[in-house]
Design a protein around this motif. Sequence first.
Motif, PDB file in Angstrom:
ATOM      1  N   ILE A 224       1.040  -1.092  -0.226  1.00  0.00           N
ATOM      2  CA  ILE A 224      -0.055  -0.080  -0.040  1.00  0.00           C
ATOM      3  C   ILE A 224       0.908   1.284  -0.009  1.00  0.00           C
ATOM      4  O   ILE A 224       1.765   1.133   0.796  1.00  0.00           O
ATOM      5  N   SER A 225       0.561   2.259  -0.890  1.00  0.00           N
ATOM      6  CA  SER A 225       1.249   3.403  -1.061  1.00  0.00           C
ATOM      7  C   SER A 225       0.610   4.584  -0.647  1.00  0.00           C
ATOM      8  O   SER A 225      -0.745   4.712  -0.673  1.00  0.00           O
ATOM      9  N   PRO A 226       1.086   5.714  -0.482  1.00  0.00           N
ATOM     10  CA  PRO A 226       0.346   6.915  -0.154  1.00  0.00           C
ATOM     11  C   PRO A 226      -0.316   7.194  -1.341  1.00  0.00           C
ATOM     12  O   PRO A 226      -1.396   8.122  -1.360  1.00  0.00           O
ATOM     13  N   ASN A 227      -0.079   6.934  -2.500  1.00  0.00           N
ATOM     14  CA  ASN A 227      -0.472   7.315  -3.943  1.00  0.00           C
ATOM     15  C   ASN A 227      -2.121   6.690  -3.700  1.00  0.00           C
ATOM     16  O   ASN A 227      -3.061   6.974  -4.467  1.00  0.00           O
ATOM     17  N   ASP A 228      -2.205   5.386  -3.068  1.00  0.00           N
ATOM     18  CA  ASP A 228      -3.529   4.627  -2.984  1.00  0.00           C
ATOM     19  C   ASP A 228      -4.211   5.303  -2.078  1.00  0.00           C
ATOM     20  O   ASP A 228      -5.659   5.562  -2.383  1.00  0.00           O
ATOM     21  N   ARG A 229      -3.962   5.935  -0.829  1.00  0.00           N
ATOM     22  CA  ARG A 229      -4.371   6.635  -0.036  1.00  0.00           C
ATOM     23  C   ARG A 229      -5.248   8.057  -0.841  1.00  0.00           C
ATOM     24  O   ARG A 229      -6.512   8.356  -0.906  1.00  0.00           O
ATOM     25  N   ASP A 230      -4.224   8.656  -1.577  1.00  0.00           N
ATOM     26  CA  ASP A 230      -4.455   9.893  -2.331  1.00  0.00           C
ATOM     27  C   ASP A 230      -5.580   9.589  -3.283  1.00  0.00           C
ATOM     28  O   ASP A 230      -6.773  10.401  -3.414  1.00  0.00           O
ATOM     29  N   PHE A 231      -5.325   8.439  -3.833  1.00  0.00           N
ATOM     30  CA  PHE A 231      -6.479   8.071  -4.983  1.00  0.00           C
ATOM     31  C   PHE A 231      -7.730   7.868  -4.107  1.00  0.00           C
ATOM     32  O   PHE A 231      -8.777   8.503  -4.949  1.00  0.00           O
ATOM     33  N   ALA A 232      -8.149   7.281  -2.921  1.00  0.00           N
ATOM     34  CA  ALA A 232      -9.094   7.026  -2.453  1.00  0.00           C
ATOM     35  C   ALA A 232      -9.710   8.497  -1.965  1.00  0.00           C
ATOM     36  O   ALA A 232     -10.975   8.621  -2.052  1.00  0.00           O
TER      37      ALA A 232
ATOM     38  N   ALA B   3     -18.151   6.059   1.798  1.00  0.00           N
ATOM     39  CA  ALA B   3     -17.515   4.882   1.408  1.00  0.00           C
ATOM     40  C   ALA B   3     -15.957   5.302   1.074  1.00  0.00           C
ATOM     41  O   ALA B   3     -15.176   4.708   1.335  1.00  0.00           O
ATOM     42  N   ALA B   4     -15.686   6.229   0.143  1.00  0.00           N
ATOM     43  CA  ALA B   4     -14.642   6.538   0.030  1.00  0.00           C
ATOM     44  C   ALA B   4     -13.636   7.115   1.174  1.00  0.00           C
ATOM     45  O   ALA B   4     -12.506   6.857   1.262  1.00  0.00           O
ATOM     46  N   ALA B   5     -14.267   7.792   2.050  1.00  0.00           N
ATOM     47  CA  ALA B   5     -13.624   8.491   3.253  1.00  0.00           C
ATOM     48  C   ALA B   5     -13.120   7.170   3.937  1.00  0.00           C
ATOM     49  O   ALA B   5     -12.168   7.160   4.629  1.00  0.00           O
ATOM     50  N   ALA B   6     -14.173   6.268   4.162  1.00  0.00           N
ATOM     51  CA  ALA B   6     -13.851   5.095   4.920  1.00  0.00           C
ATOM     52  C   ALA B   6     -12.642   4.288   4.351  1.00  0.00           C
ATOM     53  O   ALA B   6     -11.684   3.727   5.101  1.00  0.00           O
ATOM     54  N   THR B   7     -12.474   4.221   3.251  1.00  0.00           N
ATOM     55  CA  THR B   7     -11.312   3.507   2.321  1.00  0.00           C
ATOM     56  C   THR B   7     -10.122   4.333   2.683  1.00  0.00           C
ATOM     57  O   THR B   7      -9.046   3.691   2.911  1.00  0.00           O
ATOM     58  N   ALA B   8     -10.154   5.609   2.557  1.00  0.00           N
ATOM     59  CA  ALA B   8      -8.887   6.620   2.812  1.00  0.00           C
ATOM     60  C   ALA B   8      -8.579   6.456   4.201  1.00  0.00           C
ATOM     61  O   ALA B   8      -7.394   6.179   4.279  1.00  0.00           O
ATOM     62  N   PHE B   9      -9.242   6.336   5.173  1.00  0.00           N
ATOM     63  CA  PHE B   9      -9.034   6.164   6.643  1.00  0.00           C
ATOM     64  C   PHE B   9      -8.276   4.919   7.053  1.00  0.00           C
ATOM     65  O   PHE B   9      -7.366   4.666   7.733  1.00  0.00           O
ATOM     66  N   ALA B  10      -9.001   4.112   6.413  1.00  0.00           N
ATOM     67  CA  ALA B  10      -8.378   2.471   6.361  1.00  0.00           C
ATOM     68  C   ALA B  10      -6.996   2.242   6.151  1.00  0.00           C
ATOM     69  O   ALA B  10      -6.024   1.939   6.499  1.00  0.00           O
ATOM     70  N   LEU B  11      -6.791   3.053   4.766  1.00  0.00           N
ATOM     71  CA  LEU B  11      -5.379   2.952   4.097  1.00  0.00           C
ATOM     72  C   LEU B  11      -4.453   3.758   5.088  1.00  0.00           C
ATOM     73  O   LEU B  11      -3.352   3.366   5.107  1.00  0.00           O
ATOM     74  N   ASP B  12      -5.150   4.792   5.631  1.00  0.00           N
ATOM     75  CA  ASP B  12      -4.160   5.402   6.604  1.00  0.00           C
ATOM     76  C   ASP B  12      -3.674   4.573   7.834  1.00  0.00           C
ATOM     77  O   ASP B  12      -2.535   4.822   8.283  1.00  0.00           O
ATOM     78  N   VAL B  13      -4.682   3.717   8.226  1.00  0.00           N
ATOM     79  CA  VAL B  13      -4.206   2.965   9.249  1.00  0.00           C
ATOM     80  C   VAL B  13      -3.030   2.035   8.856  1.00  0.00           C
ATOM     81  O   VAL B  13      -2.266   1.672   9.773  1.00  0.00           O
ATOM     82  N   ALA B  14      -3.170   1.424   7.626  1.00  0.00           N
ATOM     83  CA  ALA B  14      -2.155   0.652   6.911  1.00  0.00           C
ATOM     84  C   ALA B  14      -0.718   1.585   6.957  1.00  0.00           C
ATOM     85  O   ALA B  14       0.578   0.925   7.357  1.00  0.00           O
ATOM     86  N   LEU B  15      -0.928   2.409   6.266  1.00  0.00           N
ATOM     87  CA  LEU B  15       0.299   3.430   6.017  1.00  0.00           C
ATOM     88  C   LEU B  15       0.929   3.964   7.288  1.00  0.00           C
ATOM     89  O   LEU B  15       2.067   4.002   7.497  1.00  0.00           O
TER      90      LEU B  15
END
Length: 135
Positions: free
Chosen positions: A7-15, A37-49
Amino acid sequence: MSSEVDISPNDRDFAEKLVPDDEGGDWSPATAYLQNAAAATAFALDVALKGRAQDAFWSVTQVFELAYFEALRQDPDLDLNTERGRVAALSTEVVQVSISGIRADVQAVANGASASELRARVIGDSIIWALLFTG
């Protein structure tokens, strides 16, 4: 934070870019669904990052808000300004399924589920959850 998934910051930015703008005149219920849905995904990616628990809270909050929005869409007479209305909304199938899914995901993480196991859960749960929105 170590992960099986790249997972990259680009994935989070895309979400985050998927969150629709509701400032224009093209608002519809789909706008609200997509925002949550998009905000939930972005926050979830932040958890991973970043590994911040607060981002997990915000991701879950987005899912919960989406479920409440759908409960209100299915029953416009629900009044969240009253205790009776809040209890009734909380009792709806879409909200209860959301709560069950959140609990199951938290338990899976606590039990050491891998990223691929969590991804498979999300895909299966998303299909079931989406069927509740067609009622």
